[in-house]
Design a protein around this motif. Structure first.
Motif, PDB file in Angstrom:
ATOM      1  N   ILE A  44       0.815  -1.221   0.000  1.00  0.00           N
ATOM      2  CA  ILE A  44       0.000   0.000   0.000  1.00  0.00           C
ATOM      3  C   ILE A  44       0.846   1.266   0.000  1.00  0.00           C
ATOM      4  N   ASN A  45       2.152   1.115   0.158  1.00  0.00           N
ATOM      5  CA  ASN A  45       3.031   2.282   0.151  1.00  0.00           C
ATOM      6  C   ASN A  45       3.793   2.448  -1.155  1.00  0.00           C
ATOM      7  N   GLN A  46       3.467   1.623  -2.136  1.00  0.00           N
ATOM      8  CA  GLN A  46       4.136   1.776  -3.428  1.00  0.00           C
ATOM      9  C   GLN A  46       3.705   3.081  -4.076  1.00  0.00           C
ATOM     10  N   ALA A  47       4.522   3.540  -4.988  1.00  0.00           N
ATOM     11  CA  ALA A  47       4.228   4.792  -5.695  1.00  0.00           C
ATOM     12  C   ALA A  47       4.076   4.513  -7.181  1.00  0.00           C
ATOM     13  N   ASN A  48       3.211   5.302  -7.819  1.00  0.00           N
ATOM     14  CA  ASN A  48       3.074   5.206  -9.270  1.00  0.00           C
ATOM     15  C   ASN A  48       4.226   5.988  -9.920  1.00  0.00           C
ATOM     16  N   PRO A  54      -1.028   5.377  -2.897  1.00  0.00           N
ATOM     17  CA  PRO A  54      -2.482   5.325  -2.759  1.00  0.00           C
ATOM     18  C   PRO A  54      -3.010   6.356  -1.750  1.00  0.00           C
ATOM     19  N   LEU A  55      -2.278   6.572  -0.649  1.00  0.00           N
ATOM     20  CA  LEU A  55      -2.731   7.564   0.336  1.00  0.00           C
ATOM     21  C   LEU A  55      -2.751   8.964  -0.254  1.00  0.00           C
ATOM     22  N   LEU A  70      -6.343   3.218   4.934  1.00  0.00           N
ATOM     23  CA  LEU A  70      -4.917   3.136   4.622  1.00  0.00           C
ATOM     24  C   LEU A  70      -4.065   3.482   5.849  1.00  0.00           C
ATOM     25  N   ILE A  71      -4.457   4.507   6.584  1.00  0.00           N
ATOM     26  CA  ILE A  71      -3.710   4.886   7.787  1.00  0.00           C
ATOM     27  C   ILE A  71      -3.740   3.729   8.799  1.00  0.00           C
ATOM     28  N   LYS A  76       2.296   4.989   4.888  1.00  0.00           N
ATOM     29  CA  LYS A  76       3.287   5.983   5.308  1.00  0.00           C
ATOM     30  C   LYS A  76       2.710   7.370   5.044  1.00  0.00           C
ATOM     31  N   VAL A  77       2.316   8.031   6.111  1.00  0.00           N
ATOM     32  CA  VAL A  77       1.622   9.313   6.018  1.00  0.00           C
ATOM     33  C   VAL A  77       2.512  10.397   5.423  1.00  0.00           C
ATOM     34  N   ASP A  78       3.802  10.326   5.661  1.00  0.00           N
ATOM     35  CA  ASP A  78       4.714  11.362   5.190  1.00  0.00           C
ATOM     36  C   ASP A  78       5.447  10.996   3.896  1.00  0.00           C
TER      37      ASP A  78
END
Length: 170
Positions: A44-48, A54-55, A70-71, A76-78
């Motif tokens: 869920i912390n991967q980036a496009n 996703p967050l 997600l939280i 990862k919020v930051d």
């Protein structure tokens, strides 16, 4: 050997499709689908390719349920996109007070994180006239003295925008 290469290519392609789908689910507030991806082991912390997680996408689309989900599940919020912007910066830019509350109070977002230009969420709020968000960020410990890459503070940005209310707040 050729069959092996095709099989590897197919597996990689399918993994990429699933990864893309988690971004679509985040954009459309689909917590059921996000839960399915988590069960499948999708990160869920991967980036496009633009660096959006996703967050970040869920926040930018004001999707409260997915953001909460997600939280709770370790997002990862930051996390920062390719420009160094965080979900909190996106919420501030868009003026989503509810997202700022979630990120700061539930997600414990770093209110003093800066992007590639040295801008913090407080600088975004001052630049875009987000009075209520400024109050929330200050109450959460936002540093008024952070300077962006041009040496400007949030108050300097408020002065440039001729926003006297925010100038007084800062």
């Amino acid at each position: 050997m050729r069959k092996f290469i095709y099989t590897v290519a197919l597996v990689l392609a399918l993994g990429s499709v699933k990864a893309q789908d988690i971004f679509a689910a985040a954009r459309t507030n689909d917590t059921v689908q996000i839960a399915n991806y988590i069960k499948q082991g999708i990160d869920i912390n991967q980036a496009n390719p633009k660096g959006f997680t996703p967050l970040i996408l869920a926040v930018y689309n004001n999707n409260t349920e997915v953001v909460k989900f997600l939280i709770r599940n370790g997002a990862k919020v930051d996390a920062q996109d390719m420009s160094g912007n965080t979900a909190l910066m996106g919420a501030t830019f868009k003026g989503y007070v509810n997202m700022v509350d979630l990120l700061v109070n539930v997600g414990k977002a770093n209110v003093n994180q800066v992007n590639a230009n040295g801008a913090s969420a407080l600088i975004f709020a001052a630049t875009f006239g987000q009075n209520e968000i400024i109050t929330k960020l200050l109450n959460a410990g936002a540093d008024r003295d952070i300077k962006d890459s041009r040496g400007k503070t949030a108050k300097d940005h408020a002065v440039m925008q001729e926003n006297e209310t925010i100038v007084k707040m800062l």
